[in-house]
Design an enzyme around this catalytic site. Structure first.
Site, mmCIF file in Angstrom:
data_model
loop_
_atom_site.group_PDB
_atom_site.id
_atom_site.type_symbol
_atom_site.label_atom_id
_atom_site.label_comp_id
_atom_site.label_asym_id
_atom_site.label_seq_id
_atom_site.Cartn_x
_atom_site.Cartn_y
_atom_site.Cartn_z
ATOM 1 N N TYR A 1 -7.658 -1.575 -11.940
ATOM 2 C CA TYR A 1 -6.445 -0.753 -11.939
ATOM 3 C C TYR A 1 -5.253 -1.670 -11.706
ATOM 4 C CZ TYR A 1 -3.035 2.738 -10.199
ATOM 5 O OH TYR A 1 -1.928 3.520 -10.008
ATOM 6 N N ASP B 1 -3.999 -10.224 -11.492
ATOM 7 C CA ASP B 1 -3.371 -9.164 -10.710
ATOM 8 C C ASP B 1 -3.856 -9.318 -9.266
ATOM 9 O OD1 ASP B 1 -3.223 -5.506 -10.872
ATOM 10 O OD2 ASP B 1 -2.647 -6.946 -9.327
ATOM 11 N N LYS C 1 1.978 -5.367 -2.002
ATOM 12 C CA LYS C 1 1.327 -5.034 -0.723
ATOM 13 C C LYS C 1 1.711 -6.000 0.404
ATOM 14 C CE LYS C 1 -2.371 -2.687 -3.238
ATOM 15 N NZ LYS C 1 -2.331 -1.259 -2.927
HETATM 16 P P1 KE4 Z 1 1.585 0.068 -6.722
HETATM 17 O O1 KE4 Z 1 2.400 0.452 -7.940
HETATM 18 O O2 KE4 Z 1 0.757 1.227 -6.218
HETATM 19 O O3 KE4 Z 1 2.400 -0.604 -5.642
HETATM 20 O O4 KE4 Z 1 0.538 -1.073 -7.176
HETATM 21 C C1 KE4 Z 1 -0.306 -0.814 -8.266
HETATM 22 C C2 KE4 Z 1 -1.505 -1.733 -8.171
HETATM 23 C C3 KE4 Z 1 -1.582 -2.826 -8.994
HETATM 24 N N1 KE4 Z 1 -2.628 -3.680 -8.939
HETATM 25 C C4 KE4 Z 1 -3.632 -3.491 -8.057
HETATM 26 C C5 KE4 Z 1 -4.769 -4.459 -8.024
HETATM 27 C C6 KE4 Z 1 -3.606 -2.385 -7.183
HETATM 28 O O5 KE4 Z 1 -4.628 -2.195 -6.302
HETATM 29 C C7 KE4 Z 1 -2.529 -1.483 -7.234
HETATM 30 C C8 KE4 Z 1 -2.451 -0.249 -6.354
HETATM 31 N N2 KE4 Z 1 -3.567 -0.029 -5.509
HETATM 32 C C9 KE4 Z 1 -3.855 1.346 -5.171
HETATM 33 C C10 KE4 Z 1 -5.083 1.416 -4.276
HETATM 34 N N3 KE4 Z 1 -6.208 0.787 -4.781
HETATM 35 C C11 KE4 Z 1 -2.680 2.015 -4.516
HETATM 36 C C12 KE4 Z 1 -2.988 3.303 -3.805
HETATM 37 C C13 KE4 Z 1 -2.452 4.493 -4.531
HETATM 38 O O6 KE4 Z 1 -2.483 4.501 -5.775
HETATM 39 O O7 KE4 Z 1 -2.007 5.413 -3.824
#
Ligand code: KE4
Length: 429
Positions: free
Chosen positions: A144, A239, A267
């Site tokens: 993701y 990523d 993060k």
């Molecule tokens: P954000 O747009 O949520 O800040 O980041 C997206 C993203 C991109 N790449 C990786 C590897 C990620 O894990 C994420 C977002 N992670 C999720 C949890 N696995 C965020 C939690 C959520 O969607 O509420």
């Protein structure tokens, strides 16, 4: 456990907010309960509005490597806020954090800050397409990269959890240029990248997957990926939104010794405030506006509060012994959890890299999306509810990572192990 106030808030929220939440996985739908509303968090504990306190193994999905409300992070935010919260102009803190990121992450010569991981990854693939003049993005099933249109094909994280194979609203002519192939399968990878009919601009990968649950790269997978993309002039994007500053100061690329062309971060570098970043080789990054023609912008990019929180966090993680201690206690915790599962005869597979891990309720190894989906998500849901009732806050999905923070003491971890042992016993009743 009293949950009346959370229940009231959830009822109000559902009338105002889709699903009552601002991010789907928080709705806890795949674990069969309603979300609890958090009032505060400190160290490794999180407290809900009804006053229930839990040991937190979600850590806001990764940012809280220090634990919550770390005094140095709070002080940095407090002091910075006294001078204003957003200027929409350059400020010294963004240069300082850029310096830290470029010094720590081996492949990053230049970096651009944005406000989320999604912004980082969507910008990185636009840059890769602009730099190569090609269109196709290759990703991996179960990984993701945020919710930009190009990524919502067989994604991991919330999309797996909600069982949406892609998403309505994403035009076919967008996803036509995104190819999703199995993680850890070098044969399919080579066949895909060498396919002359494909016009591949970039490959984007979670160098340790965290969004189908934790899945480590098989030995050689990242090396072959690096060799093939270099040979074929394809931009390799790591990523590292989760793994950046999680596995090591230089993230997975330092941990495995494999350097991508572009890296996405998020993060941890925001210390709990909204920050994402993408960076990499100077010749590629210099294509980004206004230095180059590839457009990307953001009102709150480089926000001073977020920069201050990120700088304070990186100051702490850079201290001698930080990662050694974190990884050592995480290894101990993972090993003890495996022993408990073995004693309880609950079929589980524990995947752990450093302080990120997932206990899959599956008897066989979990090495990719297909094997992750064979896990017993219903049993995970039962375990989740039992652990929550016992005071342990786990990710509300089998397909996410659990995180140990610097704030988790051995006593905290032992408390979680004791509750896991009780939970596993109930699972077998
Ligand atoms: P954000 O747009 O949520 O800040 O980041 C997206 C993203 C991109 N790449 C990786 C590897 C990620 O894990 C994420 C977002 N992670 C999720 C949890 N696995 C965020 C939690 C959520 O969607 O509420």
């Amino acid at each position: 456990m009293k949950t009346e106030l959370s229940a009231q808030l959830f009822t109000q929220a559902k009338a105002l907010i889709p699903g009552g939440v601002h991010s789907p996985v928080r709705a806890c739908r795949s674990v069969g309960c309603d979300p609890l509303f958090v009032s505060k968090a400190s160290g490794c504990t999180i407290t809900d509005v009804d006053g229930n306190t839990f040991l937190d193994f979600v850590g806001s999905w990764g940012p809280m490597i220090l634990g919550h409300a770390h005094p140095e992070v709070l002080d940095a935010i407090r002091q910075t806020a006294l001078d204003g919260t957003s200027f929409g102009a350059s400020s010294p803190l963004e240069v300082e954090l850029a310096t830290q990121v470029c010094a720590a992450v081996p492949s990053i010569d230049m970096v651009r800050f944005v406000s989320s991981g999604t912004e980082a990854t969507m910008s990185a693939i636009r840059l890769a397409r602009g730099y190569t003049g090609r269109k196709v993005v290759v990703k991996f099933d179960g990984c993701y990269h945020g919710h930009a249109d190009s990524f919502l094909v067989k994604a991991g994280s919330g999309v797996i959890t909600l069982g949406i194979p892609g998403s309505p609203g994403v035009p076919d002519d967008i996803v036509r240029n995104t190819l999703s192939i199995p993680y850890n399968d070098v044969a399919v990878l080579e066949q895909t990248l060498r396919d002359p009919s494909l016009d591949v601009a970039c490959v984007i990968v979670e160098p340790v997957a965290g969004n189908m649950g934790v899945v480590a790269p098989k030995p050689g997978f990242l090396r072959v990926l690096r060799e093939l993309t270099r040979e074929l002039d394809i931009v390799l994007i790591f990523d590292e939104v989760i793994t950046g500053f999680r596995l090591a100061p230089g993230g997975a690329q330092e941990h495995f010794g494999i350097l991508p062309d572009l890296t996405c971060l998020g993060k941890i570098i925001g210390g709990g405030l909204p920050v994402g970043a993408y960076g990499g080789r100077r010749e590629i990054m210099s294509m980004v506006a206004p230095e180059g023609p590839v457009y990307q912008a953001g009102t709150l990019s480089g926000n001073p509060l977020a920069m201050a929180a990120g700088l304070a966090t990186l100051r702490v993680v850079r201290r001698p012994g930080f990662y050694e201690e974190l990884n050592e206690k995480s290894a101990w915790f993972g090993a003890e959890l495996e022993k408990i599962a073995a004693r309880s005869s609950v079929p589980t597979t524990l995947n752990r890299v450093g302080s990120m891990m997932t206990c899959f309720f599956a008897a066989d190894p979990v090495v990719d999306y297909a094997s992750a989906l064979r896990a017993d998500a219903a049993r995970y849901g039962q375990h989740y509810r039992q652990m929550l009732a016992g005071g342990i806050w786990l990710a509300p999905s089998q397909f996410e990572a659990a995180f140990v923070s610097a704030a988790h003491s051995r006593q905290h971890l032992q408390q979680a192990l004791d509750l896991a042992e009780l939970s596993f016993k109930k699972l077998m009743d």
